[in-house]
Design a protein around this motif. Structure first.
Motif, PDB file in Angstrom:
ATOM      1  N   ALA A 276       0.847  -2.667   4.166  1.00 17.38           N
ATOM      2  CA  ALA A 276       0.654  -3.793   3.239  1.00 17.38           C
ATOM      3  C   ALA A 276       1.929  -4.644   3.142  1.00 17.38           C
ATOM      4  CB  ALA A 276       0.289  -3.267   1.849  1.00 17.38           C
ATOM      5  N   ASN A 277       3.035  -4.153   3.694  1.00 14.62           N
ATOM      6  CA  ASN A 277       4.320  -4.870   3.552  1.00 14.62           C
ATOM      7  C   ASN A 277       4.294  -6.219   4.272  1.00 14.62           C
ATOM      8  OD1 ASN A 277       7.261  -5.377   4.735  1.00 14.62           O
ATOM      9  ND2 ASN A 277       7.427  -4.324   2.782  1.00 14.62           N
ATOM     10  N   SER A 278       4.638  -7.264   3.552  1.00 13.22           N
ATOM     11  CA  SER A 278       4.484  -8.620   4.108  1.00 13.22           C
ATOM     12  C   SER A 278       5.450  -8.863   5.267  1.00 13.22           C
ATOM     13  CB  SER A 278       4.665  -9.668   3.014  1.00 13.22           C
ATOM     14  OG  SER A 278       5.937  -9.538   2.428  1.00 13.22           O
ATOM     15  N   SER A 279       6.662  -8.302   5.173  1.00 12.87           N
ATOM     16  CA  SER A 279       7.632  -8.513   6.246  1.00 12.87           C
ATOM     17  C   SER A 279       7.210  -7.756   7.506  1.00 12.87           C
ATOM     18  CB  SER A 279       9.016  -8.050   5.762  1.00 12.87           C
ATOM     19  OG  SER A 279       9.949  -8.188   6.785  1.00 12.87           O
ATOM     20  N   LEU A 280       6.689  -6.539   7.349  1.00 13.55           N
ATOM     21  CA  LEU A 280       6.203  -5.789   8.518  1.00 13.55           C
ATOM     22  C   LEU A 280       5.063  -6.554   9.191  1.00 13.55           C
ATOM     23  CD1 LEU A 280       6.149  -3.246  10.334  1.00 13.55           C
ATOM     24  CD2 LEU A 280       4.549  -2.223   8.704  1.00 13.55           C
ATOM     25  N   ARG A 281       4.150  -7.063   8.380  1.00 15.36           N
ATOM     26  CA  ARG A 281       3.002  -7.788   8.932  1.00 15.36           C
ATOM     27  C   ARG A 281       3.484  -8.995   9.740  1.00 15.36           C
ATOM     28  NH1 ARG A 281      -1.633  -5.586   5.801  1.00 15.36           N
ATOM     29  NH2 ARG A 281      -3.094  -7.192   6.424  1.00 15.36           N
ATOM     30  N   HIS A 282       4.447  -9.693   9.186  1.00  8.76           N
ATOM     31  CA  HIS A 282       4.944 -10.904   9.828  1.00  8.76           C
ATOM     32  C   HIS A 282       5.766 -10.579  11.087  1.00  8.76           C
ATOM     33  CE1 HIS A 282       6.670 -14.859  10.208  1.00  8.76           C
ATOM     34  NE2 HIS A 282       7.866 -14.321  10.194  1.00  8.76           N
ATOM     35  N   LYS A 283       6.753  -9.666  10.932  1.00  5.70           N
ATOM     36  CA  LYS A 283       7.693  -9.416  12.042  1.00  5.70           C
ATOM     37  C   LYS A 283       7.024  -8.696  13.212  1.00  5.70           C
ATOM     38  CE  LYS A 283      12.120  -9.442   9.607  1.00  5.70           C
ATOM     39  NZ  LYS A 283      13.247  -8.639   9.143  1.00  5.70           N
ATOM     40  N   LEU A 284       6.116  -7.788  12.908  1.00  5.73           N
ATOM     41  CA  LEU A 284       5.458  -7.052  14.002  1.00  5.73           C
ATOM     42  C   LEU A 284       4.557  -7.995  14.804  1.00  5.73           C
ATOM     43  CD1 LEU A 284       5.150  -4.348  15.398  1.00  5.73           C
ATOM     44  CD2 LEU A 284       3.459  -3.671  13.692  1.00  5.73           C
ATOM     45  N   THR A 285       3.845  -8.840  14.103  1.00  4.74           N
ATOM     46  CA  THR A 285       2.965  -9.802  14.773  1.00  4.74           C
ATOM     47  C   THR A 285       3.787 -10.722  15.672  1.00  4.74           C
ATOM     48  OG1 THR A 285       1.537  -9.713  12.844  1.00  4.74           O
ATOM     49  CG2 THR A 285       1.184 -11.574  14.333  1.00  4.74           C
ATOM     50  N   GLU A 286       4.918 -11.182  15.121  1.00  4.47           N
ATOM     51  CA  GLU A 286       5.774 -12.110  15.856  1.00  4.47           C
ATOM     52  C   GLU A 286       6.406 -11.446  17.089  1.00  4.47           C
ATOM     53  OE1 GLU A 286       8.229 -15.340  13.582  1.00  4.47           O
ATOM     54  OE2 GLU A 286       9.501 -13.615  13.989  1.00  4.47           O
ATOM     55  N   ALA A 287       6.865 -10.195  16.914  1.00  5.67           N
ATOM     56  CA  ALA A 287       7.532  -9.494  18.023  1.00  5.67           C
ATOM     57  C   ALA A 287       6.551  -9.134  19.135  1.00  5.67           C
ATOM     58  CB  ALA A 287       8.221  -8.234  17.501  1.00  5.67           C
ATOM     59  N   ALA A 288       5.289  -8.930  18.770  1.00 10.75           N
ATOM     60  CA  ALA A 288       4.299  -8.494  19.773  1.00 10.75           C
ATOM     61  C   ALA A 288       3.816  -9.655  20.632  1.00 10.75           C
ATOM     62  CB  ALA A 288       3.112  -7.846  19.050  1.00 10.75           C
ATOM     63  N   GLN A 289       3.869 -10.832  20.057  1.00  7.77           N
ATOM     64  CA  GLN A 289       3.272 -12.021  20.712  1.00  7.77           C
ATOM     65  C   GLN A 289       3.787 -12.291  22.132  1.00  7.77           C
ATOM     66  OE1 GLN A 289       3.737 -15.684  18.637  1.00  7.77           O
ATOM     67  NE2 GLN A 289       1.617 -16.277  19.012  1.00  7.77           N
ATOM     68  N   PRO A 290       5.112 -12.299  22.358  1.00  5.95           N
ATOM     69  CA  PRO A 290       5.586 -12.577  23.725  1.00  5.95           C
ATOM     70  C   PRO A 290       5.110 -11.557  24.754  1.00  5.95           C
ATOM     71  CG  PRO A 290       7.423 -12.539  22.147  1.00  5.95           C
ATOM     72  CD  PRO A 290       6.215 -12.103  21.411  1.00  5.95           C
ATOM     73  N   HIS A 291       4.722 -10.369  24.300  1.00  7.77           N
ATOM     74  CA  HIS A 291       4.236  -9.325  25.223  1.00  7.77           C
ATOM     75  C   HIS A 291       2.719  -9.417  25.412  1.00  7.77           C
ATOM     76  CE1 HIS A 291       8.154  -7.360  25.088  1.00  7.77           C
ATOM     77  NE2 HIS A 291       8.121  -7.480  23.772  1.00  7.77           N
ATOM     78  N   GLY A 292       2.093 -10.388  24.769  1.00  9.26           N
ATOM     79  CA  GLY A 292       0.640 -10.509  24.867  1.00  9.26           C
ATOM     80  C   GLY A 292      -0.081  -9.402  24.109  1.00  9.26           C
ATOM     81  N   ILE A 293       0.606  -8.820  23.115  1.00  9.99           N
ATOM     82  CA  ILE A 293      -0.013  -7.739  22.323  1.00  9.99           C
ATOM     83  C   ILE A 293      -0.466  -8.319  20.984  1.00  9.99           C
ATOM     84  CG2 ILE A 293       0.397  -5.520  21.169  1.00  9.99           C
ATOM     85  CD1 ILE A 293       2.603  -5.043  23.345  1.00  9.99           C
ATOM     86  N   GLU A 294      -1.715  -8.034  20.642  1.00  9.26           N
ATOM     87  CA  GLU A 294      -2.236  -8.483  19.351  1.00  9.26           C
ATOM     88  C   GLU A 294      -2.049  -7.344  18.344  1.00  9.26           C
ATOM     89  OE1 GLU A 294      -6.479  -9.458  17.249  1.00  9.26           O
ATOM     90  OE2 GLU A 294      -6.413  -9.344  19.426  1.00  9.26           O
ATOM     91  N   VAL A 295      -1.584  -7.682  17.137  1.00 13.10           N
ATOM     92  CA  VAL A 295      -1.403  -6.640  16.111  1.00 13.10           C
ATOM     93  C   VAL A 295      -2.486  -6.801  15.061  1.00 13.10           C
ATOM     94  CG1 VAL A 295       0.220  -5.555  14.517  1.00 13.10           C
ATOM     95  CG2 VAL A 295       1.087  -6.751  16.520  1.00 13.10           C
ATOM     96  N   ARG A 296      -3.148  -5.700  14.732  1.00 11.84           N
ATOM     97  CA  ARG A 296      -4.214  -5.773  13.716  1.00 11.84           C
ATOM     98  C   ARG A 296      -3.891  -4.851  12.541  1.00 11.84           C
ATOM     99  NH1 ARG A 296      -9.459  -5.565  17.630  1.00 11.84           N
ATOM    100  NH2 ARG A 296      -9.078  -7.554  18.669  1.00 11.84           N
ATOM    101  N   PHE A 297      -3.932  -5.434  11.362  1.00  8.98           N
ATOM    102  CA  PHE A 297      -3.716  -4.701  10.111  1.00  8.98           C
ATOM    103  C   PHE A 297      -5.024  -4.705   9.322  1.00  8.98           C
ATOM    104  CE2 PHE A 297       0.362  -6.568  11.164  1.00  8.98           C
ATOM    105  CZ  PHE A 297       1.300  -5.620  10.799  1.00  8.98           C
ATOM    106  N   PRO A 298      -5.361  -3.616   8.642  1.00 10.97           N
ATOM    107  CA  PRO A 298      -6.499  -3.696   7.723  1.00 10.97           C
ATOM    108  C   PRO A 298      -6.133  -4.604   6.544  1.00 10.97           C
ATOM    109  CG  PRO A 298      -5.873  -1.400   8.154  1.00 10.97           C
ATOM    110  CD  PRO A 298      -4.767  -2.272   8.686  1.00 10.97           C
ATOM    111  N   PRO A 299      -7.128  -5.143   5.841  1.00 14.41           N
ATOM    112  CA  PRO A 299      -6.798  -5.891   4.613  1.00 14.41           C
ATOM    113  C   PRO A 299      -6.087  -4.969   3.620  1.00 14.41           C
ATOM    114  CG  PRO A 299      -9.170  -5.505   4.792  1.00 14.41           C
ATOM    115  CD  PRO A 299      -8.557  -5.051   6.078  1.00 14.41           C
TER     116      PRO A 299
END
Ligand code: KG4
Ligand code: ZN
Length: 339
Positions: A276-299
């Protein structure tokens, strides 16, 4: 015709009494969560004895409310899924005893679910999931990277060697004088602080290790707080929160991406309260993008403890015919085992 299988899920492993009705392991018809947080807040953390008593008071109305919200009666329920561990044994026993009594009196099949696999299965309620999957599970009790080639098969790639990520959040929050649970408080305060104000350590461990360690970071933050106190300096709470959170999240992000690359997955799933951490949600999504990895979090509501995730996992036990009998017991340190 829609799959009519309805699972009643029951979760009482810590400080939420929850019951849910889930259709075919994917569609949440009801997910009632009665939280004890205001009660435990007075003591700065969960008091196991009080948790058990609160579960006893809440369990019957919470289950009844779940059936009511789902607009079904008992005859529609196909089976009962209950958390068997890990968790507080006295708390687990309340849900487990009630689930067993229901299964016996209504002649319904019973399945016992591991709380950790419940967190992973929360993803099945949120978005289409394809196996194999890789999941970063980050909660108050766990920090695990789990690879799941098929339903009920778990391969641990790495785990915390000491504190769980959420536990570190809660302990540092407590030292900063913030209320329980500390994770959401630090998340909120960190937005007002500087991540670079303090250079707290990151435990990378062995090269290529997917294990985690947060106890060194915790000690470094506590030492810094002591140092400031001894000097009589005011504690810059938001800066400490931001710098601590950044140290936790750096490691979580780097290791989760490395694991996703090692396993060659194109989707990375995240689960557990710290998801649920907003920074984890943001940073993980951003870091995965250049690798073509999609990150999915539950609501958010499916990240923290809830019974819908237990029902989602329980549905797959039911499909596999993995039933429990009335000897099913609560196990405080139940390991995540394949079935
Ligand atoms: O999954 P969960 O509800 O219970 C366990 O299975 O442990 O996770 C609870 C943990 C607590 O440590 C709480 O502080 C943390 O999740 N948490 C957060 C946030 N929301 C909950 N940690 C960081 N940021 C958040 N927004
Ligand atoms: Zn949990």
């Amino acid at each position: 015709m829609p799959n009519p299988i309805l699972t009643l899920g029951i979760e009482t492993s810590c400080d939420e009494t929850s019951a849910a009705v889930v259709q075919a392991g994917e569609v949440v018809l009801a997910n009632v969560i009665s939280t004890q947080i205001p009660v435990h807040r007075r003591y700065g953390g969960v008091v196991p004895e009080i948790a058990s008593r609160q579960h006893v008071e809440a369990i019957v109305p919470v289950v009844e409310e779940a059936l009511q919200q789902a607009q079904v009666d008992w005859s529609a329920i196909s089976h009962i899924a209950v958390t068997a561990g890990p968790g507080l044994v006295g708390a687990l026993l309340v849900g487990l005893s009630y689930a067993k009594a229901l299964a016996y009196s209504l002649d319904l099949p019973l399945v016992g679910v591991n709380h950790l696999e419940g967190h992973i299965y929360a993803n099945f309620l949120a978005h289409p999931v394809q196996l194999p999957l890789l999941c970063l599970v980050v909660s108050g009790g766990h920090t695990d990277l789990i690879y799941m080639p098929e339903h009920g098969h778990y391969e641990s790639l790495g785990r915390t060697l000491d504190d769980a990520a959420g536990e570190a959040f809660d302990k540092i929050a407590r030292a900063l004088g913030l209320p329980y649970p500390g994770g959401p408080e630090i998340d909120r305060l960190a937005r007002q602080g500087q991540e670079t104000a303090f250079d707290f350590p990151r435990a990378w461990l062995e090269p290529n290790s997917f294990d985690f360690s947060f106890s060194g970071l915790k000690s470094a933050v506590l030492n810094e707080l002591n140092r400031l106190q001894q000097k009589g300096s005011p504690v810059p709470v938001a800066d400490v929160a931001a710098s601590f959170q950044a140290a936790v999240i750096d490691v979580l992000v780097t290791k989760a991406i490395a694991a996703a690359l090692a396993k060659k997955v194109s989707v990375l799933y995240v689960a557990g309260g710290v998801a649920a951490n907003s920074s984890l949600r943001h940073k993980l999504t951003e870091a995965a993008q250049p690798h073509g990895i999609e990150v999915r979090f539950p609501p958010l509501q499916l990240c923290t403890d809830n019974a819908a995730m237990i029902a989602a996992a329980g549905y797959h036990y039911w499909r596999a015919g993995k039933f429990a009998d009335l000897h099913l017991n609560a196990t405080a340190n139940l390991p995540l085992a394949s079935w």
